[in-house]
Scaffold this motif. Sequence first.
Motif, PDB file in Angstrom:
ATOM      1  N   LYS A   1       0.867  -1.063  -0.045  1.00 47.73           N
ATOM      2  CA  LYS A   1       0.043   0.072   0.083  1.00 47.73           C
ATOM      3  C   LYS A   1       0.987   1.319   0.136  1.00 47.73           C
ATOM      4  O   LYS A   1       1.822   1.507   0.736  1.00 47.73           O
ATOM      5  N   LEU A   2       0.441   2.107  -0.858  1.00 45.38           N
ATOM      6  CA  LEU A   2       1.343   3.524  -1.158  1.00 45.38           C
ATOM      7  C   LEU A   2       1.359   4.071   0.316  1.00 45.38           C
ATOM      8  O   LEU A   2       0.212   4.370   0.819  1.00 45.38           O
ATOM      9  N   GLY A   3       2.363   4.375   0.988  1.00 40.18           N
ATOM     10  CA  GLY A   3       2.608   5.032   2.363  1.00 40.18           C
ATOM     11  C   GLY A   3       2.384   3.915   3.587  1.00 40.18           C
ATOM     12  O   GLY A   3       2.201   4.583   4.880  1.00 40.18           O
ATOM     13  N   GLY A   4       2.300   2.675   3.112  1.00 41.35           N
ATOM     14  CA  GLY A   4       2.068   1.590   4.318  1.00 41.35           C
ATOM     15  C   GLY A   4       0.598   1.715   4.776  1.00 41.35           C
ATOM     16  O   GLY A   4      -0.095   2.232   4.298  1.00 41.35           O
ATOM     17  N   GLU A   5       0.630   0.905   5.820  1.00 38.62           N
ATOM     18  CA  GLU A   5      -0.769   0.588   6.390  1.00 38.62           C
ATOM     19  C   GLU A   5      -1.525   2.111   6.937  1.00 38.62           C
ATOM     20  O   GLU A   5      -2.875   2.043   6.525  1.00 38.62           O
ATOM     21  N   ASN A   6      -0.793   3.182   7.153  1.00 38.89           N
ATOM     22  CA  ASN A   6      -1.122   4.247   7.645  1.00 38.89           C
ATOM     23  C   ASN A   6      -1.468   5.466   6.522  1.00 38.89           C
ATOM     24  O   ASN A   6      -1.766   6.517   6.703  1.00 38.89           O
ATOM     25  N   GLY A   7      -0.687   5.004   5.255  1.00 38.19           N
ATOM     26  CA  GLY A   7      -0.876   5.879   4.220  1.00 38.19           C
ATOM     27  C   GLY A   7      -0.018   7.152   4.411  1.00 38.19           C
ATOM     28  O   GLY A   7      -0.719   8.228   4.149  1.00 38.19           O
ATOM     29  N   GLU A   8       1.070   7.067   5.026  1.00 38.23           N
ATOM     30  CA  GLU A   8       1.750   8.269   5.455  1.00 38.23           C
ATOM     31  C   GLU A   8       2.385   8.822   4.104  1.00 38.23           C
ATOM     32  O   GLU A   8       3.059   8.256   3.158  1.00 38.23           O
TER      33      GLU A   8
ATOM     34  N   ARG B   1       0.905   9.749   1.502  1.00 35.78           N
ATOM     35  CA  ARG B   1       0.440   9.116   0.233  1.00 35.78           C
ATOM     36  C   ARG B   1       0.301  10.179  -0.908  1.00 35.78           C
ATOM     37  O   ARG B   1       0.589   9.574  -2.039  1.00 35.78           O
ATOM     38  N   ASP B   2      -0.113  11.300  -0.600  1.00 36.30           N
ATOM     39  CA  ASP B   2      -0.235  11.889  -1.982  1.00 36.30           C
ATOM     40  C   ASP B   2       1.025  12.487  -2.499  1.00 36.30           C
ATOM     41  O   ASP B   2       1.255  12.792  -3.633  1.00 36.30           O
ATOM     42  N   GLU B   3       2.097  12.485  -1.760  1.00 39.08           N
ATOM     43  CA  GLU B   3       3.452  12.808  -2.203  1.00 39.08           C
ATOM     44  C   GLU B   3       3.785  11.698  -2.931  1.00 39.08           C
ATOM     45  O   GLU B   3       4.526  12.072  -3.832  1.00 39.08           O
ATOM     46  N   ILE B   4       3.860  10.611  -2.552  1.00 35.91           N
ATOM     47  CA  ILE B   4       4.063   9.290  -3.190  1.00 35.91           C
ATOM     48  C   ILE B   4       3.390   9.196  -4.622  1.00 35.91           C
ATOM     49  O   ILE B   4       3.801   8.974  -5.627  1.00 35.91           O
ATOM     50  N   ILE B   5       1.778   9.544  -4.570  1.00 31.46           N
ATOM     51  CA  ILE B   5       1.221   9.458  -5.737  1.00 31.46           C
ATOM     52  C   ILE B   5       1.889  10.740  -6.714  1.00 31.46           C
ATOM     53  O   ILE B   5       1.918  10.276  -8.007  1.00 31.46           O
ATOM     54  N   ALA B   6       2.059  11.827  -6.314  1.00 29.25           N
ATOM     55  CA  ALA B   6       2.817  12.594  -7.056  1.00 29.25           C
ATOM     56  C   ALA B   6       4.001  12.329  -7.815  1.00 29.25           C
ATOM     57  O   ALA B   6       4.361  12.781  -9.063  1.00 29.25           O
TER      58      ALA B   6
END
Length: 796
Positions: free
Chosen positions: A499-506, A508-513
Amino acid sequence: MFNKLSQIGKKIQGMHIPVSYNIDHYNSIVEEINKISLSDKSESDLRNMAIEIRKKVKDGTSLDDVLVEAYALGREVSHRTLGMRHYDVQLIAGIALHEGKMVEMQTGEGKTLAAVLPAYLNSLTGKGVHILTFNDYLVHRDMEWMKPIYDFLGVTVGYIKEGMSIKDRQNAYRMDITYVTAKEAGFDYLKDFLCIREENLVHRGFNYAIVDEADSILIDEARIPLVIAGSQEGEENDLARLSALAKELIRGTDYAIDQNGSNVYLTDFGLCRVERLLGCSNLYEEPNLKLLTQVNSALFAEALLKRDRDYIVRDGKIELVDEFTGRVADKRHWPDNIQAAVEAKEALNKKSRGIIMSQIALQHFINLYPRIAGMTGTAKTSANEFHEFYGVDVVVVPTNKPCIRKDCSDMIFVSKEAKKNAIIAEIRKAHEKGQPVLIGTGSVEESERLYKELHSVGIEANVLNAKNDEMEAEIVAKSGMYGAVTVSTNMAGRGVDIKLGGENGERRDEIIAAGGLYVIGTGKNESRRIDNQLKGRAGRQGDPGKSRLFISLEDDLMVKYDLTKLVPLQLYPEDKNKPFNNSTVNNELNRGQRTVEGYNSDVRRQLLKYSFIIEEQRKIVCSKRQDILQDKAQLKILKEKSPEKYDEVLVKYGEKTMYEVEKQLTLFFINKHWAEYLEYMNYTRESIHLVVMGRKNPMDEFHKIAIEAFSEMLGDIENDIVSTFERVEITKDGIDMEKEGLTGPSSTWTYLINDSPDQFSNLPHLVKAFSTRASGTLFSLSSIYKKIFGRKTITK
């Protein structure tokens, strides 16, 4: 012309296509499920609904007729207990699984949750459902994860793990649903074969199985035999002597290795030298075939198997490295002669040599289930084998959200060095912008080398090639974090989503960008399916992602199968550090990979043909033995063959004692002679290719030998039962088996045979070599023919 096209069209229409993309049938059922609204029902209402559905099935309503309401109920209960409501595509997968299909669902689409619905539905018959997974970690994780749903529905669930007692295993198998690895279930089946008391049987009748990571279990490991072995006095001195002999032999003079590096053969000179050193006139005479096999095994172990590449030595034991995962393979052996030869090579003194008591290929074990279904992220490329070997077709389930992963074309280089530099540069570029990168490598050695290279240029990475599945799962789960770099061996059977950003989605928006997870493969595998498993780790649930394979013409796959010949010299780049910039090269290497896939499929098909007769014989023996163990068979041998003593014991101790005596002897000698039969057929299997030199068909000869040996075995069982009955002391308690020396091995253990170095798997090559009379083959046909048949040449 039109008529010809019409005829071709009719033939195509008449063909069975094992892959279906048409889900209209499933969509109509999903619409019916969606019409049932249960959100306003109380928990009590839902529990009563579960009781009512179970009662309908018990009263004779078919599972198909209760599927809609059962799935609607299961979906609602899942939402209330776990907070997860099945997507429509998961309902489609669940329906297809109930129908006995092989379901292709992409990574991250929720296979574990989808399997709950068909498992629940099929458990209502009371005959049991097995969910067969890849490893013990997934067994325990999935059972505990899904257990609240089953508990709410009134369905009992358990799991099996290594080391559990007989009683605990019996309890788990008697649950409505049992999570267990395919291997552990198979080992328990073999242990049941050796039982002498009915109360120690752990399995009940097989009913329905859902196979998770189906391609890994049903294709990659299908031909691997599961084995239960018992202690037997060994031949350590002979093995040590042969190992020392193999060390003295010189490559190019005494032996040669084929171009694929998968087989080693004695030259004419080497054969004569070995015979002289052993004091043996002709290794190919029938009395010497066992010695010949041991010599070949010692040479194979010395010349082809390398420590810390093919195996490691730990705690005084040989542990194999799995070719698919790059991890240490739990409880895996080579064929007994190869295993013994490697132990002798490493000077590991074994006090006993194991004799195989019973064995079954994983493929044959799975086919014991009347109904099977499976799920995996990559099924299409193996659809023909799923249909041919298991009689199941593939249904491709669409993703819940469109997959927007970008699968880039392969980057192909001339040398490994140029490829490595390009990979590191690509990782650095992604890492600098925070994009998580997962690198799939082909071996433990390669993963550790790349890890060190990254460290040397200031890129910190996690390396994933450990044996601990729980630790692996944790590393995989974190590989989607911002800036994470993870170097892994093969991803088959990992069973964990990224999962992008791990279980907590840390972040996540930066990873998607940054582009989402970037998956890099350091080479092609022998199967497109393995490559696709790696690529499928990116782009989960509509997330962005990217994948690319980096290949060099020096890669093991290219060298082993000589695929570099497919690349014309005029297409090589002028700068050898630059990649090929030509689609023709990519197309040719893809074609080569498909050719390799076809070869491996042919090998599996060939092995199936050779093992078929042994499997049919095993079924006969197993069925007869189980009937005797469970007192379902009439025992008449002693009454017919030894009537005088039979009547004497009958009068003296009664019918019950007489029956127990014959039962004791029959079970013992079935076990004894079946083990001896398997040992004989294993030696036959390892030398059967030699009949090619006599213009005989290996398969026909193997079947002929198996039929004759099996018939002889049945006669030996009967004779030994009678002769032993006539000499042993019998009391009111029957026969004291230990006192009479009628006991099995003092210890037994289970393992899997890694058959990759077995000459038997190379029969297609050997037959082709002979039939085409290829010049310059390493296998000296004329020499062996002379040895066997006393002639100097092979004539047409």
